[in-house]
Design a protein around this motif. Sequence first.
Motif, PDB file in Angstrom:
ATOM      1  N   PHE A   1       0.829  -1.083  -0.072  1.00 28.92           N
ATOM      2  CA  PHE A   1       0.015   0.155  -0.035  1.00 28.92           C
ATOM      3  C   PHE A   1       0.710   1.204   0.186  1.00 28.92           C
ATOM      4  CE2 PHE A   1      -2.119   3.424   2.639  1.00 28.92           C
ATOM      5  CZ  PHE A   1      -3.034   3.773   1.825  1.00 28.92           C
ATOM      6  N   VAL A   2       1.747   1.211   1.016  1.00 27.46           N
ATOM      7  CA  VAL A   2       2.635   2.700   0.956  1.00 27.46           C
ATOM      8  C   VAL A   2       3.445   2.616  -0.307  1.00 27.46           C
ATOM      9  CG1 VAL A   2       4.775   3.518   2.293  1.00 27.46           C
ATOM     10  CG2 VAL A   2       2.811   2.424   3.627  1.00 27.46           C
ATOM     11  N   GLN A   3       4.154   1.560  -0.911  1.00 24.98           N
ATOM     12  CA  GLN A   3       4.785   1.749  -2.222  1.00 24.98           C
ATOM     13  C   GLN A   3       3.702   2.293  -3.273  1.00 24.98           C
ATOM     14  OE1 GLN A   3       4.519  -0.849  -0.003  1.00 24.98           O
ATOM     15  NE2 GLN A   3       6.703  -1.443   0.478  1.00 24.98           N
ATOM     16  N   GLN A   4       2.763   1.719  -3.349  1.00 27.57           N
ATOM     17  CA  GLN A   4       1.694   2.225  -4.401  1.00 27.57           C
ATOM     18  C   GLN A   4       1.297   3.654  -4.055  1.00 27.57           C
ATOM     19  OE1 GLN A   4       0.220   1.489  -7.171  1.00 27.57           O
ATOM     20  NE2 GLN A   4      -2.062   1.447  -7.042  1.00 27.57           N
ATOM     21  N   LEU A   5       1.244   4.041  -2.890  1.00 30.39           N
ATOM     22  CA  LEU A   5       0.913   5.662  -2.797  1.00 30.39           C
ATOM     23  C   LEU A   5       2.176   6.638  -2.907  1.00 30.39           C
ATOM     24  CD1 LEU A   5      -1.598   7.114  -1.340  1.00 30.39           C
ATOM     25  CD2 LEU A   5      -0.177   7.048   0.925  1.00 30.39           C
ATOM     26  N   ARG A   6       3.288   5.925  -2.741  1.00 28.95           N
ATOM     27  CA  ARG A   6       4.538   6.661  -3.052  1.00 28.95           C
ATOM     28  C   ARG A   6       4.885   6.777  -4.459  1.00 28.95           C
ATOM     29  NH1 ARG A   6       9.466   3.975  -0.115  1.00 28.95           N
ATOM     30  NH2 ARG A   6       8.935   2.584  -1.317  1.00 28.95           N
ATOM     31  N   ARG A   7       4.164   5.892  -5.007  1.00 31.21           N
ATOM     32  CA  ARG A   7       4.621   5.745  -6.708  1.00 31.21           C
ATOM     33  C   ARG A   7       3.481   6.853  -7.462  1.00 31.21           C
ATOM     34  NH1 ARG A   7       4.661   0.108  -6.527  1.00 31.21           N
ATOM     35  NH2 ARG A   7       2.525  -0.112  -7.065  1.00 31.21           N
ATOM     36  N   ARG A   8       2.274   7.009  -6.774  1.00 36.34           N
ATOM     37  CA  ARG A   8       1.494   7.838  -7.169  1.00 36.34           C
ATOM     38  C   ARG A   8       1.415   9.256  -6.808  1.00 36.34           C
ATOM     39  NH1 ARG A   8      -2.397   5.547  -9.697  1.00 36.34           N
ATOM     40  NH2 ARG A   8      -3.728   7.555  -9.266  1.00 36.34           N
ATOM     41  N   ASN A   9       2.123   9.575  -5.801  1.00 37.82           N
ATOM     42  CA  ASN A   9       2.232  10.599  -5.151  1.00 37.82           C
ATOM     43  C   ASN A   9       3.560  10.909  -4.643  1.00 37.82           C
ATOM     44  OD1 ASN A   9      -1.048  11.723  -4.541  1.00 37.82           O
ATOM     45  ND2 ASN A   9      -0.654   9.649  -4.310  1.00 37.82           N
ATOM     46  N   GLY A  10       4.452  11.488  -5.533  1.00 41.26           N
ATOM     47  CA  GLY A  10       5.813  11.471  -5.424  1.00 41.26           C
ATOM     48  C   GLY A  10       6.364  12.935  -4.523  1.00 41.26           C
ATOM     49  N   GLY A  11       5.574  13.700  -3.982  1.00 35.99           N
ATOM     50  CA  GLY A  11       5.924  15.101  -3.530  1.00 35.99           C
ATOM     51  C   GLY A  11       6.783  15.071  -2.074  1.00 35.99           C
ATOM     52  N   LEU A  12       7.542  15.905  -2.121  1.00 38.15           N
ATOM     53  CA  LEU A  12       8.393  15.953  -0.929  1.00 38.15           C
ATOM     54  C   LEU A  12       7.864  15.741   0.361  1.00 38.15           C
ATOM     55  CD1 LEU A  12      11.461  16.625  -0.093  1.00 38.15           C
ATOM     56  CD2 LEU A  12      10.920  19.129  -0.360  1.00 38.15           C
ATOM     57  N   LYS A  13       6.631  16.402   0.629  1.00 32.84           N
ATOM     58  CA  LYS A  13       5.840  16.468   2.048  1.00 32.84           C
ATOM     59  C   LYS A  13       5.398  15.003   2.079  1.00 32.84           C
ATOM     60  CE  LYS A  13       1.966  18.323   4.411  1.00 32.84           C
ATOM     61  NZ  LYS A  13       0.756  19.109   4.372  1.00 32.84           N
ATOM     62  N   LEU A  14       5.050  14.221   0.977  1.00 33.68           N
ATOM     63  CA  LEU A  14       4.927  12.821   1.385  1.00 33.68           C
ATOM     64  C   LEU A  14       6.234  12.042   1.541  1.00 33.68           C
ATOM     65  CD1 LEU A  14       3.092  10.266   1.439  1.00 33.68           C
ATOM     66  CD2 LEU A  14       3.505   9.980  -1.031  1.00 33.68           C
ATOM     67  N   TRP A  15       7.204  12.125   1.030  1.00 31.92           N
ATOM     68  CA  TRP A  15       8.392  11.601   1.290  1.00 31.92           C
ATOM     69  C   TRP A  15       9.084  11.972   2.840  1.00 31.92           C
ATOM     70  CZ3 TRP A  15      11.268   7.889  -1.398  1.00 31.92           C
ATOM     71  CH2 TRP A  15      10.757   7.676  -2.801  1.00 31.92           C
ATOM     72  N   ARG A  16       8.926  12.922   3.187  1.00 35.09           N
ATOM     73  CA  ARG A  16       9.146  13.346   4.282  1.00 35.09           C
ATOM     74  C   ARG A  16       8.468  12.448   5.688  1.00 35.09           C
ATOM     75  NH1 ARG A  16       9.929  18.863   2.936  1.00 35.09           N
ATOM     76  NH2 ARG A  16       7.848  19.262   3.767  1.00 35.09           N
ATOM     77  N   ARG A  17       6.919  12.628   5.341  1.00 30.91           N
ATOM     78  CA  ARG A  17       6.155  11.740   6.201  1.00 30.91           C
ATOM     79  C   ARG A  17       6.558  10.217   6.289  1.00 30.91           C
ATOM     80  NH1 ARG A  17       3.652  11.966  10.374  1.00 30.91           N
ATOM     81  NH2 ARG A  17       3.005  14.175   9.843  1.00 30.91           N
ATOM     82  N   LEU A  18       6.670   9.643   5.172  1.00 25.88           N
ATOM     83  CA  LEU A  18       7.213   8.286   5.089  1.00 25.88           C
ATOM     84  C   LEU A  18       8.327   8.098   5.812  1.00 25.88           C
ATOM     85  CD1 LEU A  18       6.043   7.276   1.584  1.00 25.88           C
ATOM     86  CD2 LEU A  18       5.071   6.655   3.609  1.00 25.88           C
TER      87      LEU A  18
END
Length: 321
Positions: A292-309
């Motif tokens: 699930f997280v990998q799918q979300l990361r592929r679809r939403n590659g913004g810096l804010k998401l990367w920091r959260r993950l």
Amino acid sequence: MIQVSVIVPVYNAAPFLPLLFKALQQQSLADIEFVLVDNGSTDQSAALIAAFAAGEPRARAFSNRQVCGAAAARNTGIAAARGEWLGFVDADDWIAPQMYERLQTFAQAGQLDVAYCNAACFKDQPGDDTGTMLRRPKPAGILSGRDWLVACHQGGEQIASAAVSLVRRSVVLEHDLRWPEGCAVDDEIWTAELLLRARRVAFLDAALYGYRSNPGSASRSIEPQRVQWRIQGFRRVAETLWHLAEPESPPVRSALNAIADRNGLAALGALKQLADSPLRRATFAQLREGGFVQQLRRRNGGLKLWRRLLKEQINCLMAGR
């Protein structure tokens, strides 16, 4: 012949039921029934429902003996409904006296499968409105359900809620539509699956539903188990809509994926409500399972998401996961 069946799932809503019962009794549509389903309440809700049904010939009371969620209660109501049309009302909300008469007249005139109206949001009593549920311009005219999805997506509006809908029951029965049981965030799955099958959808520009801003509701509770349940619900919405989107045309796929992505990001955002705890780390570990997280990361590659993950990953590593 019963024209409209109004389905009301109830769980520990005793303080709100007198206002709702009054609103139901004031409905101007003559051929209407109220299907009230208690969902294992531990307060006086079941007794209040039984008393209301005993004194109101248009009401019928049902009970799910175990707590199994509002979706299961709505499915019980659908199975019991006898009307040509289905409406859904939450037990802590309110409806205008003419709501179902106006929606049913509107739907019949347009030969619709789904009719929507707007909702006024309130805190304590109807009338102390804090705004409307649907705030942007709505799609005009009669559209297919798929075109409604696309128009709402392009206009930046949510696809609407079951609470502000009137649904032709034959469509639900023909496609065996059911509310997703065991899911805390069930409305968008139900609405998306309904719209993918609806041939004619239109919007009545009137705020006929009263949506209560209730801090104690399950959707707002900060109790850790409730938060975890919502996170799992957001994930289920995202994964279900990603799956529904796959065979669709590019515009419909884009609309469904946008809703899915928003729910996926909401699952991550809700982790903050669990503070820094073993439950938070365990919940994030569950989100990583199944890709699930990998799918979300592929679809939403913004810096804010990367920091959260990255933050959640570090928390897990520090805890020895």
